[in-house]
Scaffold this motif. Structure first.
Motif, short mmCIF file in Angstrom:
data_model
loop_
_atom_site.label_atom_id
_atom_site.label_comp_id
_atom_site.label_asym_id
_atom_site.label_seq_id
_atom_site.Cartn_x
_atom_site.Cartn_y
_atom_site.Cartn_z
N ALA A 1 -11.36 -18.14 5.32
CA ALA A 1 -9.97 -18.52 5.07
C ALA A 1 -9.71 -18.64 3.58
O ALA A 1 -8.67 -18.19 3.08
CB ALA A 1 -9.66 -19.84 5.76
N ALA A 2 -10.65 -19.21 2.84
CA ALA A 2 -10.49 -19.33 1.40
C ALA A 2 -10.51 -17.96 0.74
O ALA A 2 -9.74 -17.68 -0.19
CB ALA A 2 -11.59 -20.22 0.82
N GLU A 3 -11.38 -17.09 1.21
CA GLU A 3 -11.46 -15.72 0.66
C GLU A 3 -10.17 -14.96 0.94
O GLU A 3 -9.65 -14.26 0.07
CB GLU A 3 -12.65 -14.99 1.28
CG GLU A 3 -12.84 -13.58 0.78
CD GLU A 3 -13.31 -13.50 -0.65
OE1 GLU A 3 -13.07 -12.45 -1.28
OE2 GLU A 3 -13.88 -14.47 -1.16
N ALA A 4 -9.63 -15.08 2.15
CA ALA A 4 -8.38 -14.40 2.48
C ALA A 4 -7.23 -14.94 1.64
O ALA A 4 -6.38 -14.16 1.17
CB ALA A 4 -8.06 -14.56 3.96
N ALA B 1 -5.12 -12.73 -0.95
CA ALA B 1 -3.67 -12.63 -0.81
C ALA B 1 -2.98 -13.04 -2.10
O ALA B 1 -1.94 -12.49 -2.46
CB ALA B 1 -3.18 -13.50 0.34
N ALA B 2 -3.54 -13.98 -2.80
CA ALA B 2 -2.93 -14.43 -4.05
C ALA B 2 -3.15 -13.42 -5.17
O ALA B 2 -2.32 -13.29 -6.06
CB ALA B 2 -3.51 -15.78 -4.46
N VAL B 3 -4.24 -12.66 -5.11
CA VAL B 3 -4.57 -11.74 -6.18
C VAL B 3 -4.08 -10.32 -5.89
O VAL B 3 -3.76 -9.57 -6.80
CB VAL B 3 -6.11 -11.72 -6.39
CG1 VAL B 3 -6.51 -10.67 -7.40
CG2 VAL B 3 -6.57 -13.08 -6.84
N ALA B 4 -3.98 -9.95 -4.61
CA ALA B 4 -3.65 -8.57 -4.25
C ALA B 4 -2.23 -8.21 -4.70
O ALA B 4 -1.30 -8.97 -4.51
CB ALA B 4 -3.77 -8.38 -2.75
N PRO B 5 -2.07 -7.02 -5.29
CA PRO B 5 -0.72 -6.58 -5.68
C PRO B 5 0.08 -6.19 -4.45
O PRO B 5 -0.47 -5.90 -3.39
CB PRO B 5 -0.99 -5.37 -6.57
CG PRO B 5 -2.31 -4.85 -6.11
CD PRO B 5 -3.09 -6.06 -5.66
N SER B 6 1.38 -6.19 -4.60
CA SER B 6 2.22 -5.83 -3.46
C SER B 6 2.06 -4.35 -3.16
O SER B 6 1.90 -3.53 -4.05
CB SER B 6 3.67 -6.17 -3.76
OG SER B 6 4.10 -5.43 -4.87
N SER B 7 2.13 -4.01 -1.91
CA SER B 7 1.92 -2.64 -1.47
C SER B 7 3.21 -1.85 -1.59
O SER B 7 4.28 -2.33 -1.26
CB SER B 7 1.44 -2.65 -0.03
OG SER B 7 1.33 -1.33 0.44
N SER B 8 3.09 -0.61 -2.06
CA SER B 8 4.26 0.25 -2.15
C SER B 8 4.25 1.31 -1.05
O SER B 8 5.20 2.04 -0.90
CB SER B 8 4.32 0.92 -3.52
OG SER B 8 3.18 1.73 -3.70
N GLY B 9 3.15 1.39 -0.29
CA GLY B 9 3.04 2.39 0.76
C GLY B 9 3.59 1.87 2.07
O GLY B 9 4.05 0.74 2.18
N PRO B 10 3.58 2.73 3.11
CA PRO B 10 4.07 2.30 4.41
C PRO B 10 3.15 1.23 5.00
O PRO B 10 1.99 1.12 4.64
CB PRO B 10 4.03 3.58 5.25
CG PRO B 10 3.04 4.45 4.56
CD PRO B 10 3.12 4.10 3.11
N ALA B 11 3.70 0.45 5.90
CA ALA B 11 2.96 -0.68 6.47
C ALA B 11 1.76 -0.21 7.28
O ALA B 11 0.71 -0.83 7.23
CB ALA B 11 3.88 -1.52 7.35
N LEU B 12 1.90 0.87 8.04
CA LEU B 12 0.79 1.35 8.85
C LEU B 12 -0.15 2.24 8.04
O LEU B 12 -1.32 2.27 8.31
CB LEU B 12 1.30 2.08 10.08
CG LEU B 12 2.09 1.21 11.06
CD1 LEU B 12 2.58 2.07 12.19
CD2 LEU B 12 1.24 0.09 11.56
N GLY B 13 0.36 2.94 7.07
CA GLY B 13 -0.45 3.72 6.14
C GLY B 13 -1.36 4.72 6.81
O GLY B 13 -1.12 5.20 7.91
N ALA B 14 -2.47 5.03 6.16
CA ALA B 14 -3.39 6.05 6.63
C ALA B 14 -4.21 5.56 7.82
O ALA B 14 -4.80 6.34 8.53
CB ALA B 14 -4.34 6.46 5.51
#
Length: 166
Positions: free
Chosen positions: A110-113, A117-130
């Motif tokens: 939970a702490a790692e997630a 989540a706090a560090v990950a940049p926002s996604s510009s691709g589709p939600a389902l993606g590859a």
């Protein structure tokens, strides 16, 4: 003879000891309350560790460390305090053993997630993606594929309506 009624500098006055005991009791009660809230949130390892920390001040009061010079070294309350300190020590040891065996995995995940989540940049691709499942039947003509999917969708809807008697 006025100086005989004053307490010696090494002795604690009753009021001072009572204030110290009240503060230690309040700190312990608050710590146990926080531990209960932490356990309610399903973080049991942290809750037990908080409970262990919060039992130390009241254990020190009960052992007579606060009023050691008042003659409480061999009182039943002091030995009960040693028992409370022993329980706190066992809680420390138990949480360390569980943590070493990997029992704190859920909390670490939970702490790692949360950190990711706090560090990950926002996604510009589709939600389902590859990672999405590709269409099983590739169509040569997109218009024909679209009408076939529409017919499948309507047949499903018709089946549902017939099932409900509509």
């Amino acid at each position: 003879m006025e100086g005989t009624n004053r307490p010696r500098p090494t002795e604690l006055r009753l009021e001072d000891r009572m204030i110290a005991e009240t503060v230690c009791s309040a700190v312990s009660a608050a710590g146990l309350g926080v531990a209960a809230v932490t356990a309610y949130r399903k973080r049991f390892l942290a809750a037990f560790r908080l409970a262990a920390y919060s039992l130390v001040p009241i254990g020190l009061v009960m052992t007579g460390v606060v009023g050691w010079l008042a003659g409480t070294a061999f009182s039943p309350m002091a030995w009960a305090g040693f028992g409370v300190l022993g329980v706190a020590w066992l809680l420390f040891l138990t949480t360390r053993a569980v943590e070493r065996r990997g029992g704190g995995r859920r909390e670490r995940r939970a702490a790692e997630a949360a950190r990711r989540a706090a560090v990950a940049p926002s996604s510009s691709g589709p939600a389902l993606g590859a990672g999405a499942r590709p269409d099983a039947r590739p169509a040569a003509d997109p218009h024909k594929a679209r009408t076939a999917d529409s017919a499948d969708d309507f047949s499903d809807i018709e089946a549902i309506l017939k099932k409900h008697g509509i």
